[in-house]
Design a protein around this motif. Structure first.
Motif, PDB file in Angstrom:
ATOM      1  N   GLU A  17       0.826  -1.208   0.000  1.00  0.00           N
ATOM      2  CA  GLU A  17       0.000   0.000   0.000  1.00  0.00           C
ATOM      3  C   GLU A  17       0.856   1.251   0.000  1.00  0.00           C
ATOM      4  O   GLU A  17       0.498   2.271  -0.604  1.00  0.00           O
ATOM      5  CB  GLU A  17      -0.934   0.016   1.210  1.00  0.00           C
ATOM      6  CG  GLU A  17      -1.891   1.199   1.237  1.00  0.00           C
ATOM      7  CD  GLU A  17      -2.783   1.265   0.002  1.00  0.00           C
ATOM      8  OE1 GLU A  17      -2.844   2.347  -0.627  1.00  0.00           O
ATOM      9  OE2 GLU A  17      -3.389   0.246  -0.355  1.00  0.00           O
ATOM     10  N   TRP A  18       1.999   1.204   0.666  1.00  0.00           N
ATOM     11  CA  TRP A  18       2.805   2.415   0.849  1.00  0.00           C
ATOM     12  C   TRP A  18       4.004   2.488  -0.074  1.00  0.00           C
ATOM     13  O   TRP A  18       4.441   3.580  -0.429  1.00  0.00           O
ATOM     14  CB  TRP A  18       3.249   2.506   2.308  1.00  0.00           C
ATOM     15  CG  TRP A  18       2.078   2.409   3.229  1.00  0.00           C
ATOM     16  CD1 TRP A  18       1.823   1.439   4.149  1.00  0.00           C
ATOM     17  CD2 TRP A  18       0.958   3.304   3.288  1.00  0.00           C
ATOM     18  NE1 TRP A  18       0.625   1.668   4.779  1.00  0.00           N
ATOM     19  CE2 TRP A  18       0.069   2.804   4.273  1.00  0.00           C
ATOM     20  CE3 TRP A  18       0.611   4.479   2.614  1.00  0.00           C
ATOM     21  CZ2 TRP A  18      -1.132   3.429   4.588  1.00  0.00           C
ATOM     22  CZ3 TRP A  18      -0.596   5.106   2.925  1.00  0.00           C
ATOM     23  CH2 TRP A  18      -1.444   4.587   3.900  1.00  0.00           C
ATOM     24  N   LEU A  19       4.547   1.351  -0.462  1.00  0.00           N
ATOM     25  CA  LEU A  19       5.628   1.380  -1.439  1.00  0.00           C
ATOM     26  C   LEU A  19       5.017   1.495  -2.836  1.00  0.00           C
ATOM     27  O   LEU A  19       3.961   0.909  -3.092  1.00  0.00           O
ATOM     28  CB  LEU A  19       6.469   0.101  -1.345  1.00  0.00           C
ATOM     29  CG  LEU A  19       7.139  -0.181   0.007  1.00  0.00           C
ATOM     30  CD1 LEU A  19       8.005  -1.433  -0.089  1.00  0.00           C
ATOM     31  CD2 LEU A  19       7.961   1.010   0.485  1.00  0.00           C
ATOM     32  N   PRO A  20       5.644   2.224  -3.738  1.00  0.00           N
ATOM     33  CA  PRO A  20       5.058   2.444  -5.074  1.00  0.00           C
ATOM     34  C   PRO A  20       5.219   1.242  -5.996  1.00  0.00           C
ATOM     35  O   PRO A  20       5.796   1.339  -7.090  1.00  0.00           O
ATOM     36  CB  PRO A  20       5.836   3.660  -5.582  1.00  0.00           C
ATOM     37  CG  PRO A  20       7.175   3.531  -4.936  1.00  0.00           C
ATOM     38  CD  PRO A  20       6.911   2.964  -3.567  1.00  0.00           C
ATOM     39  N   LEU A 159      -5.163   8.229 -12.015  1.00  0.00           N
ATOM     40  CA  LEU A 159      -4.566   7.137 -12.788  1.00  0.00           C
ATOM     41  C   LEU A 159      -4.521   5.840 -11.980  1.00  0.00           C
ATOM     42  O   LEU A 159      -4.486   4.744 -12.556  1.00  0.00           O
ATOM     43  CB  LEU A 159      -3.149   7.512 -13.228  1.00  0.00           C
ATOM     44  CG  LEU A 159      -3.025   8.732 -14.154  1.00  0.00           C
ATOM     45  CD1 LEU A 159      -1.566   9.085 -14.379  1.00  0.00           C
ATOM     46  CD2 LEU A 159      -3.726   8.465 -15.471  1.00  0.00           C
ATOM     47  N   ALA A 160      -4.544   5.961 -10.657  1.00  0.00           N
ATOM     48  CA  ALA A 160      -4.489   4.779  -9.791  1.00  0.00           C
ATOM     49  C   ALA A 160      -5.767   3.945  -9.867  1.00  0.00           C
ATOM     50  O   ALA A 160      -5.794   2.817  -9.382  1.00  0.00           O
ATOM     51  CB  ALA A 160      -4.235   5.192  -8.342  1.00  0.00           C
ATOM     52  N   LEU A 161      -6.816   4.495 -10.473  1.00  0.00           N
ATOM     53  CA  LEU A 161      -8.044   3.725 -10.655  1.00  0.00           C
ATOM     54  C   LEU A 161      -7.826   2.581 -11.642  1.00  0.00           C
ATOM     55  O   LEU A 161      -8.579   1.609 -11.645  1.00  0.00           O
ATOM     56  CB  LEU A 161      -9.181   4.638 -11.139  1.00  0.00           C
ATOM     57  CG  LEU A 161      -9.664   5.695 -10.129  1.00  0.00           C
ATOM     58  CD1 LEU A 161     -10.627   6.668 -10.809  1.00  0.00           C
ATOM     59  CD2 LEU A 161     -10.319   5.036  -8.936  1.00  0.00           C
ATOM     60  N   THR A 165      -1.367   0.350 -11.485  1.00  0.00           N
ATOM     61  CA  THR A 165      -0.598   1.595 -11.488  1.00  0.00           C
ATOM     62  C   THR A 165      -0.047   1.913 -10.103  1.00  0.00           C
ATOM     63  O   THR A 165       1.044   2.455  -9.978  1.00  0.00           O
ATOM     64  CB  THR A 165      -1.471   2.771 -11.960  1.00  0.00           C
ATOM     65  OG1 THR A 165      -2.626   2.859 -11.128  1.00  0.00           O
ATOM     66  CG2 THR A 165      -1.898   2.591 -13.392  1.00  0.00           C
ATOM     67  N   SER A 166      -0.804   1.590  -9.043  1.00  0.00           N
ATOM     68  CA  SER A 166      -0.440   1.871  -7.653  1.00  0.00           C
ATOM     69  C   SER A 166      -0.836   3.299  -7.280  1.00  0.00           C
ATOM     70  O   SER A 166      -0.413   4.265  -7.933  1.00  0.00           O
ATOM     71  CB  SER A 166       1.063   1.674  -7.420  1.00  0.00           C
ATOM     72  OG  SER A 166       1.458   2.223  -6.179  1.00  0.00           O
ATOM     73  N   ARG A 167      -1.612   3.414  -6.207  1.00  0.00           N
ATOM     74  CA  ARG A 167      -2.035   4.741  -5.757  1.00  0.00           C
ATOM     75  C   ARG A 167      -0.824   5.560  -5.324  1.00  0.00           C
ATOM     76  O   ARG A 167      -0.656   6.712  -5.739  1.00  0.00           O
ATOM     77  CB  ARG A 167      -3.027   4.603  -4.592  1.00  0.00           C
ATOM     78  CG  ARG A 167      -3.722   5.926  -4.209  1.00  0.00           C
ATOM     79  CD  ARG A 167      -4.242   5.875  -2.792  1.00  0.00           C
ATOM     80  NE  ARG A 167      -3.151   5.636  -1.852  1.00  0.00           N
ATOM     81  CZ  ARG A 167      -2.311   6.585  -1.452  1.00  0.00           C
ATOM     82  NH1 ARG A 167      -2.425   7.817  -1.911  1.00  0.00           N
ATOM     83  NH2 ARG A 167      -1.334   6.293  -0.622  1.00  0.00           N
ATOM     84  N   SER A 168       0.025   4.967  -4.493  1.00  0.00           N
ATOM     85  CA  SER A 168       1.214   5.693  -4.047  1.00  0.00           C
ATOM     86  C   SER A 168       2.164   5.949  -5.221  1.00  0.00           C
ATOM     87  O   SER A 168       2.786   7.016  -5.305  1.00  0.00           O
ATOM     88  CB  SER A 168       1.932   4.922  -2.941  1.00  0.00           C
ATOM     89  OG  SER A 168       2.332   3.642  -3.384  1.00  0.00           O
ATOM     90  N   GLY A 169       2.255   4.980  -6.143  1.00  0.00           N
ATOM     91  CA  GLY A 169       3.110   5.164  -7.308  1.00  0.00           C
ATOM     92  C   GLY A 169       2.665   6.323  -8.173  1.00  0.00           C
ATOM     93  O   GLY A 169       3.475   7.153  -8.610  1.00  0.00           O
TER      94      GLY A 169
END
Length: 269
Positions: A17-20, A159-161, A165-169
């Protein structure tokens, strides 16, 4: 066995969740080998509920920084804290609106292993390219972060949708591209997660309902506690890591993971 599965999935949630590096990409792979017992409704709800553990980790780690009512803060510091919250809320609007309106349609179109693999690789390449530029960041503290910049970072969160892609990324890449330091990009991504994840998770939980057995609630509690503990460790690790390193390693990891996801689902599955 179900308790062990919940712990493993909680660890995956807390790390990815926290790492991209895309929680979706990892969950797709782990789902091939770990199957929680129960209905699809329960499994979907479990994957939502454990996110609350991750959110709680951010709130605890950054409680003083995010608390505008702290007695230890001066009026100026309280104003700056409120200002930070307003910037977070402004940044959340794009993904919140588009997510509510189109998330189901987006999942129907894009939630496919090949798309996830492509997103992992493409974003990995972008991350490496960004770190290859010799460009000094313009925004090194939150007071330099304008509402316009916050909104632009929020647009990247849309874009994370797209799974993979990753939300954090997405937010870290967007913030870095706009001109923030790695530190500001990472922390602002954490803060954006609070209303984003809480809102999305609460909405899905309400839709799913609360008619679960005592053991199912226990499994969700185990997963949430695991995600909470792991999130604490991972967030501290990331903030210490980026003081001395860049995001290239995460970009390389994403590319490797993307190749694995693509190979598994096109050649083996």
């Amino acid at each position: 066995m179900e308790i062990l599965k919940a712990i493993i999935l909680g660890i995956v949630q807390g790390i990815t969740e926290w790492l991209p590096i895309s929680s979706t990409g990892h969950m797709i792979l782990f789902d091939q080998f770990l199957h929680l017992a129960g209905s699809k409704k329960f499994v979907d709800t479990f994957l939502v509920v454990i996110q609350f553990g991750s959110i709680l980790a951010v709130l605890i780690l950054y409680f003083n920084k995010l608390n505008p009512f702290s007695k230890s803060k001066s009026p100026r510091q309280k104003k700056a804290t409120w200002d930070l919250w307003f910037k977070v809320l402004i940044a959340v609007l794009p993904s919140g609106i588009i997510g509510i309106l189109f998330e189901k349609k987006i999942d129907e179109i894009f939630f496919k292993p090949v798309v996830v693999a492509m997103a992992l690789v493409v974003y990995g390449i972008i991350m490496i390219w960004l770190e290859s530029r010799d460009k000094e960041p313009k925004i090194k503290k939150f007071s330099d972060l304008s509402y316009k910049t916050a909104f632009m970072i929020g647009m990247f969160q849309v874009l994370a949708l797209v799974p993979g892609t990753s939300r954090s990324g997405s937010t870290i890449i967007g913030a870095t591209l706009i001109g923030t330091s790695r530190f500001i990009a990472a922390e602002f991504s954490f803060f954006l997660a609070i209303p984003t994840m809480f809102g999305a998770s609460a909405l899905k939980l309400l839709k799913a309902g609360f008619a679960f057995t005592g053991f199912e609630w226990f499994i969700m509690l185990i997963g949430s506690l695991t995600a909470f503990v792991v999130s604490i460790v991972v967030i501290k690790f990331l903030m210490a890591y980026i003081k001395k390193h860049d995001f290239k390693a995460f970009g390389i990891y994403r590319i490797i993971l993307g190749i694995i996801v693509f190979a598994y689902f096109t050649l083996l599955a």
